[in-house]
Motif scaffolding. Structure first.
Motif, PDB file in Angstrom:
ATOM      1  N   ALA A  84      31.776  82.983  68.218  1.00  0.00           N
ATOM      2  CA  ALA A  84      30.588  82.353  67.660  1.00  0.00           C
ATOM      3  C   ALA A  84      31.295  81.054  66.980  1.00  0.00           C
ATOM      4  O   ALA A  84      30.104  80.324  67.644  1.00  0.00           O
ATOM      5  N   LEU A  85      32.348  80.931  66.829  1.00  0.00           N
ATOM      6  CA  LEU A  85      32.807  79.795  65.804  1.00  0.00           C
ATOM      7  C   LEU A  85      32.644  78.563  67.187  1.00  0.00           C
ATOM      8  O   LEU A  85      32.404  77.351  67.215  1.00  0.00           O
ATOM      9  N   THR A  86      33.405  79.171  68.413  1.00  0.00           N
ATOM     10  CA  THR A  86      33.352  78.340  70.035  1.00  0.00           C
ATOM     11  C   THR A  86      31.613  78.821  70.213  1.00  0.00           C
ATOM     12  O   THR A  86      31.348  77.299  71.215  1.00  0.00           O
ATOM     13  N   PHE A  94      29.062  71.477  70.606  1.00  0.00           N
ATOM     14  CA  PHE A  94      30.469  70.446  70.688  1.00  0.00           C
ATOM     15  C   PHE A  94      31.861  71.590  70.976  1.00  0.00           C
ATOM     16  O   PHE A  94      31.594  71.391  69.959  1.00  0.00           O
ATOM     17  N   HIS A  95      32.194  71.261  72.069  1.00  0.00           N
ATOM     18  CA  HIS A  95      33.692  71.976  72.516  1.00  0.00           C
ATOM     19  C   HIS A  95      35.124  71.199  72.189  1.00  0.00           C
ATOM     20  O   HIS A  95      34.888  71.105  73.556  1.00  0.00           O
ATOM     21  N   PHE A 145      32.452  60.802  70.971  1.00  0.00           N
ATOM     22  CA  PHE A 145      30.893  61.741  70.728  1.00  0.00           C
ATOM     23  C   PHE A 145      29.980  61.855  69.795  1.00  0.00           C
ATOM     24  O   PHE A 145      29.652  62.832  68.953  1.00  0.00           O
ATOM     25  N   GLY A 146      30.830  61.049  68.493  1.00  0.00           N
ATOM     26  CA  GLY A 146      30.216  60.961  67.211  1.00  0.00           C
ATOM     27  C   GLY A 146      29.729  62.428  66.284  1.00  0.00           C
ATOM     28  O   GLY A 146      29.382  62.761  65.921  1.00  0.00           O
ATOM     29  N   VAL A 147      31.383  62.853  66.816  1.00  0.00           N
ATOM     30  CA  VAL A 147      30.875  64.190  65.836  1.00  0.00           C
ATOM     31  C   VAL A 147      32.439  64.178  64.695  1.00  0.00           C
ATOM     32  O   VAL A 147      32.828  63.452  64.535  1.00  0.00           O
ATOM     33  N   SER A 148      31.283  64.124  63.751  1.00  0.00           N
ATOM     34  CA  SER A 148      31.543  64.340  62.050  1.00  0.00           C
ATOM     35  C   SER A 148      31.763  65.431  61.565  1.00  0.00           C
ATOM     36  O   SER A 148      33.225  65.699  60.985  1.00  0.00           O
ATOM     37  N   ALA A 149      31.186  66.486  61.687  1.00  0.00           N
ATOM     38  CA  ALA A 149      30.993  67.246  60.953  1.00  0.00           C
ATOM     39  C   ALA A 149      31.988  68.000  61.451  1.00  0.00           C
ATOM     40  O   ALA A 149      31.195  68.906  63.040  1.00  0.00           O
ATOM     41  N   THR A 201      28.896  70.296  75.473  1.00  0.00           N
ATOM     42  CA  THR A 201      29.531  69.488  75.761  1.00  0.00           C
ATOM     43  C   THR A 201      30.954  69.905  75.576  1.00  0.00           C
ATOM     44  O   THR A 201      31.163  70.711  74.660  1.00  0.00           O
ATOM     45  N   LEU A 202      32.107  69.619  76.651  1.00  0.00           N
ATOM     46  CA  LEU A 202      32.990  70.631  76.929  1.00  0.00           C
ATOM     47  C   LEU A 202      34.374  69.269  76.636  1.00  0.00           C
ATOM     48  O   LEU A 202      33.832  68.544  77.848  1.00  0.00           O
ATOM     49  N   VAL A 203      35.308  69.016  76.198  1.00  0.00           N
ATOM     50  CA  VAL A 203      36.223  68.504  76.452  1.00  0.00           C
ATOM     51  C   VAL A 203      37.339  68.788  76.437  1.00  0.00           C
ATOM     52  O   VAL A 203      37.617  70.121  74.794  1.00  0.00           O
TER      53      VAL A 203
END
Length: 200
Positions: free
Chosen positions: A134-136, A141-142, A71-75, A193-195
């Protein structure tokens, strides 16, 4: 007399003859379901347009890394008490990050409190590995890790496992709503987006 006053008057009149001490609320609704709860949970979660991935206990880190790359999630953000080997490069939410920092992240990885097979719902209660609400909700993306022993059949079973005094977040798929013309709009009040990573 308004319609509201008339309706409330009728309710009061009907209740005046009821013996409150003998009134019993029926609890004979379905408390559990039969069958493979893990398969049902995976199916219902996928129905909500979430991505469902199953993995073994010893390959959690690899599965998380694969999904983040896909999903291109790096940070990536993570609760401070998330197992460190799950996402070694994650920025932890300790001390609590401010909203701009949460918003600047690509996504977050957490654990959960319980998963409900019948509804495909995940519940977070700010317990171990879950972090604050708040974090989620702020990152787009989660990725949520759900162990098979955390999956129950029904909502009553989930409620029995939860502490109602804790802050509960109920997640049924990625954030989505519809406008007046029923066009689906995603990411309005939570991650678009939820995985869901099912472990075990």
């Amino acid at each position: 007399m308004t319609a509201r006053e008339e309706i409330l008057g009728r309710i009061r009149s009907a209740l005046s003859t009821v013996d409150k001490a003998e009134t019993v609320v029926s609890r004979d609704y379905e408390q559990a379901i039969e069958g493979d709860l893990v398969d049902l949970f995976a199916e219902r979660v996928a129905d909500y347009r979430a991505t469902v991935v199953r993995t073994a206990t010893d390959t959690v880190s690899e599965a998380i890394a694969e999904q983040l790359a896909h999903f291109g999630v790096s940070a990536v953000l993570a609760p401070a008490d998330l197992p460190a080997d799950w996402v070694p490069h994650a920025v932890t939410d300790a001390p609590p990050l401010d909203v701009p920092a949460l918003d600047a992240a690509d996504g977050v990885v957490t654990a959960c409190a319980v998963g409900i097979a019948e509804t495909g719902t995940i519940v977070l209660d700010a317990g171990p590995g879950q972090g604050r609400r708040a974090l989620t909700l702020v990152p787009d993306f989660h990725l949520c890790v759900v162990r098979v022993d955390q999956i129950v059949g029904t909502v009553p079973e989930a409620i029995a496992r939860l502490d109602g005094t804790r802050p509960l977040t109920w997640i049924s798929g990625p954030s989505a709503t519809s406008d007046i013309e029923l066009n689906r709009v995603e990411g309005v009040h939570g991650p678009r987006t939820l995985v869901v990573l099912i472990v075990g």
